[in-house]
Scaffold this motif. Structure first.
Motif, PDB file in Angstrom:
ATOM      1  N   THR A  23       9.453  -2.314   8.021  1.00  0.00           N
ATOM      2  CA  THR A  23       8.086  -2.057   8.762  1.00  0.00           C
ATOM      3  C   THR A  23       6.602  -1.689   8.385  1.00  0.00           C
ATOM      4  O   THR A  23       5.208  -1.618   8.413  1.00  0.00           O
ATOM      5  N   VAL A  24       7.126  -1.293   7.115  1.00  0.00           N
ATOM      6  CA  VAL A  24       5.069  -0.819   6.585  1.00  0.00           C
ATOM      7  C   VAL A  24       5.393  -2.066   6.580  1.00  0.00           C
ATOM      8  O   VAL A  24       3.506  -1.878   5.798  1.00  0.00           O
ATOM      9  N   MET A  25       5.477  -3.248   5.465  1.00  0.00           N
ATOM     10  CA  MET A  25       5.267  -4.447   5.225  1.00  0.00           C
ATOM     11  C   MET A  25       4.205  -4.620   6.198  1.00  0.00           C
ATOM     12  O   MET A  25       3.160  -5.108   6.445  1.00  0.00           O
ATOM     13  N   PHE A  26       5.083  -4.850   7.450  1.00  0.00           N
ATOM     14  CA  PHE A  26       4.601  -5.726   8.809  1.00  0.00           C
ATOM     15  C   PHE A  26       3.119  -4.732   8.667  1.00  0.00           C
ATOM     16  O   PHE A  26       2.067  -5.964   9.177  1.00  0.00           O
ATOM     17  N   CYS A  27       2.763  -3.394   8.362  1.00  0.00           N
ATOM     18  CA  CYS A  27       1.703  -2.615   9.264  1.00  0.00           C
ATOM     19  C   CYS A  27       0.776  -2.916   8.078  1.00  0.00           C
ATOM     20  O   CYS A  27      -0.570  -3.371   8.829  1.00  0.00           O
ATOM     21  N   TYR A  28       1.133  -3.317   6.579  1.00  0.00           N
ATOM     22  CA  TYR A  28       0.040  -3.805   5.947  1.00  0.00           C
ATOM     23  C   TYR A  28      -0.382  -5.570   5.955  1.00  0.00           C
ATOM     24  O   TYR A  28      -1.341  -4.914   5.776  1.00  0.00           O
ATOM     25  N   ILE A  29       0.290  -5.916   6.285  1.00  0.00           N
ATOM     26  CA  ILE A  29      -0.112  -8.006   6.699  1.00  0.00           C
ATOM     27  C   ILE A  29      -1.106  -7.453   7.532  1.00  0.00           C
ATOM     28  O   ILE A  29      -2.106  -8.297   8.125  1.00  0.00           O
ATOM     29  N   LEU A  52     -11.387  -6.481  -4.623  1.00  0.00           N
ATOM     30  CA  LEU A  52     -11.009  -6.846  -5.896  1.00  0.00           C
ATOM     31  C   LEU A  52     -11.402  -7.756  -6.319  1.00  0.00           C
ATOM     32  O   LEU A  52     -11.021  -9.265  -6.291  1.00  0.00           O
ATOM     33  N   ASP A  53     -12.036  -7.718  -7.264  1.00  0.00           N
ATOM     34  CA  ASP A  53     -13.076  -8.631  -7.944  1.00  0.00           C
ATOM     35  C   ASP A  53     -12.924  -8.743  -9.220  1.00  0.00           C
ATOM     36  O   ASP A  53     -13.748  -9.747 -10.340  1.00  0.00           O
ATOM     37  N   SER A  54     -11.464  -8.558 -10.084  1.00  0.00           N
ATOM     38  CA  SER A  54     -11.070  -9.486 -10.570  1.00  0.00           C
ATOM     39  C   SER A  54      -9.825  -8.984 -10.969  1.00  0.00           C
ATOM     40  O   SER A  54      -8.865  -8.917 -10.002  1.00  0.00           O
ATOM     41  N   PRO A  55      -9.295 -10.335 -12.183  1.00  0.00           N
ATOM     42  CA  PRO A  55      -8.246 -10.288 -12.215  1.00  0.00           C
ATOM     43  C   PRO A  55      -7.080  -8.934 -12.470  1.00  0.00           C
ATOM     44  O   PRO A  55      -6.117  -9.241 -11.782  1.00  0.00           O
ATOM     45  N   MET A  56      -7.150  -7.680 -12.800  1.00  0.00           N
ATOM     46  CA  MET A  56      -6.697  -6.601 -13.380  1.00  0.00           C
ATOM     47  C   MET A  56      -6.272  -6.070 -11.777  1.00  0.00           C
ATOM     48  O   MET A  56      -5.436  -5.867 -11.353  1.00  0.00           O
ATOM     49  N   LYS A  57      -7.564  -5.703 -10.476  1.00  0.00           N
ATOM     50  CA  LYS A  57      -8.199  -5.419 -10.163  1.00  0.00           C
ATOM     51  C   LYS A  57      -6.699  -5.826  -9.149  1.00  0.00           C
ATOM     52  O   LYS A  57      -5.489  -5.754  -8.091  1.00  0.00           O
ATOM     53  N   LEU A  58      -6.807  -7.539  -8.576  1.00  0.00           N
ATOM     54  CA  LEU A  58      -5.614  -8.205  -8.124  1.00  0.00           C
ATOM     55  C   LEU A  58      -4.292  -8.269  -8.493  1.00  0.00           C
ATOM     56  O   LEU A  58      -3.387  -8.052  -7.655  1.00  0.00           O
ATOM     57  N   PHE A  59      -4.219  -7.848  -9.821  1.00  0.00           N
ATOM     58  CA  PHE A  59      -2.655  -7.899 -10.047  1.00  0.00           C
ATOM     59  C   PHE A  59      -2.384  -6.337  -9.222  1.00  0.00           C
ATOM     60  O   PHE A  59      -1.195  -6.425  -9.614  1.00  0.00           O
ATOM     61  N   ILE A  60      -2.657  -5.849  -9.806  1.00  0.00           N
ATOM     62  CA  ILE A  60      -2.695  -3.907  -9.183  1.00  0.00           C
ATOM     63  C   ILE A  60      -2.192  -4.189  -8.460  1.00  0.00           C
ATOM     64  O   ILE A  60      -1.050  -3.011  -7.350  1.00  0.00           O
ATOM     65  N   ALA A  61      -3.595  -5.229  -7.169  1.00  0.00           N
ATOM     66  CA  ALA A  61      -2.643  -4.777  -5.866  1.00  0.00           C
ATOM     67  C   ALA A  61      -1.518  -5.358  -5.405  1.00  0.00           C
ATOM     68  O   ALA A  61      -1.362  -5.349  -4.546  1.00  0.00           O
ATOM     69  N   SER A  62      -1.697  -6.529  -6.026  1.00  0.00           N
ATOM     70  CA  SER A  62      -0.414  -7.276  -5.735  1.00  0.00           C
ATOM     71  C   SER A  62       1.210  -6.079  -6.104  1.00  0.00           C
ATOM     72  O   SER A  62       1.884  -5.928  -5.413  1.00  0.00           O
ATOM     73  N   LEU A  64       0.774  -3.108  -6.117  1.00  0.00           N
ATOM     74  CA  LEU A  64       1.054  -2.009  -5.173  1.00  0.00           C
ATOM     75  C   LEU A  64       1.943  -2.590  -4.113  1.00  0.00           C
ATOM     76  O   LEU A  64       2.375  -2.510  -3.654  1.00  0.00           O
ATOM     77  N   LEU A  65       1.882  -3.390  -3.385  1.00  0.00           N
ATOM     78  CA  LEU A  65       2.349  -3.816  -2.088  1.00  0.00           C
ATOM     79  C   LEU A  65       3.576  -5.125  -2.372  1.00  0.00           C
ATOM     80  O   LEU A  65       4.725  -5.359  -1.320  1.00  0.00           O
ATOM     81  N   PHE A  94       3.533   6.611  -1.098  1.00  0.00           N
ATOM     82  CA  PHE A  94       2.887   5.657  -0.342  1.00  0.00           C
ATOM     83  C   PHE A  94       2.741   6.501   0.506  1.00  0.00           C
ATOM     84  O   PHE A  94       0.833   5.878   1.340  1.00  0.00           O
ATOM     85  N   SER A  95       2.867   7.219   0.880  1.00  0.00           N
ATOM     86  CA  SER A  95       2.201   7.972   1.945  1.00  0.00           C
ATOM     87  C   SER A  95       1.111   9.263   1.349  1.00  0.00           C
ATOM     88  O   SER A  95      -0.013   9.023   2.321  1.00  0.00           O
ATOM     89  N   LEU A  96       0.912   9.237   0.734  1.00  0.00           N
ATOM     90  CA  LEU A  96      -0.613   9.789  -0.302  1.00  0.00           C
ATOM     91  C   LEU A  96      -2.151   8.626   0.061  1.00  0.00           C
ATOM     92  O   LEU A  96      -2.671   8.482   0.291  1.00  0.00           O
ATOM     93  N   PHE A  97      -0.644   7.577  -0.735  1.00  0.00           N
ATOM     94  CA  PHE A  97      -1.743   6.343  -1.189  1.00  0.00           C
ATOM     95  C   PHE A  97      -3.060   6.145  -0.173  1.00  0.00           C
ATOM     96  O   PHE A  97      -3.881   5.949   0.211  1.00  0.00           O
ATOM     97  N   THR A  98      -1.462   5.195   1.127  1.00  0.00           N
ATOM     98  CA  THR A  98      -2.205   5.014   2.445  1.00  0.00           C
ATOM     99  C   THR A  98      -2.928   5.852   3.373  1.00  0.00           C
ATOM    100  O   THR A  98      -3.799   5.600   4.189  1.00  0.00           O
ATOM    101  N   ALA A  99      -3.047   7.656   3.085  1.00  0.00           N
ATOM    102  CA  ALA A  99      -3.632   8.654   3.444  1.00  0.00           C
ATOM    103  C   ALA A  99      -4.262   8.467   3.152  1.00  0.00           C
ATOM    104  O   ALA A  99      -5.927   8.519   3.632  1.00  0.00           O
ATOM    105  N   LEU A 100      -5.199   8.155   1.710  1.00  0.00           N
ATOM    106  CA  LEU A 100      -6.447   8.305   0.940  1.00  0.00           C
ATOM    107  C   LEU A 100      -6.700   6.841   1.660  1.00  0.00           C
ATOM    108  O   LEU A 100      -8.716   7.467   1.792  1.00  0.00           O
TER     109      LEU A 100
END
Length: 143
Positions: A23-29, A52-62, A64-65, A94-100
């Motif tokens: 369910t969380v994944m569907f909300c993210y998508i 997400l303007d750098s390869p490292m930021k894209l990796f971190i986002a990937s 996390l998700l 993830f509760s804290l992260f998504t709240a922020l």
């Protein structure tokens, strides 16, 4: 006339947790998809002027998700004790992260994002709660 009860069964905690992470994944998508409708979003994706303007930021986002997506499978495979604590730790993170994320997204065009972030935070708190209350096996001590 006798009222017939609907059939019910107890859902295994592993299935509950896998379903909650799904369910969380569907909300993210949906959040990321709907954000494409925010004015200026597609232009910023094309010109590279986005978070997400750098390869490292894209990796971190990937990374996390990918974590919640992996939790769907890991809840079905890991040993219960490790699985319990992994769910609690990641769910709180993830509760804290998504709240922020939700708080930093407050604007007229991102009301949907704030709503989804709040919902994601609630769901991940439910994950932590469910994992914390992981059922214990009853031991038969009869001689």
């Amino acid at each position: 006339m006798k009222k017939q009860e609907l059939e019910d069964f107890k859902v295994n905690i592993r299935l509950k947790l896998a379903g909650l992470w799904t369910t969380v994944m569907f909300c993210y998508i949906y959040g990321d998809y709907f954000e494409l409708y925010v004015p200026g979003k597609t232009e910023s994706l094309i010109n590279g002027n986005n978070m997400l303007d750098s390869p490292m930021k894209l990796f971190i986002a990937s990374f996390l998700l990918a974590t919640p997506a992996l939790m769907i499978f890991l809840n079905l495979m890991l040993k219960p004790a490790f699985c319990k604590w992994l769910n609690i730790g990641l769910a709180i993170f993830f509760s804290l992260f998504t709240a922020l994320v939700g708080l930093s997204s407050i604007s007229e065009w991102r009301t949907f994002y704030v709503f989804l972030a709040a919902l994601e935070s609630i769901i991940t708190l439910v994950i932590a709660w469910q994992a914390w209350h992981w059922p214990r096996q009853t031991q038969n001590t009869a001689l």
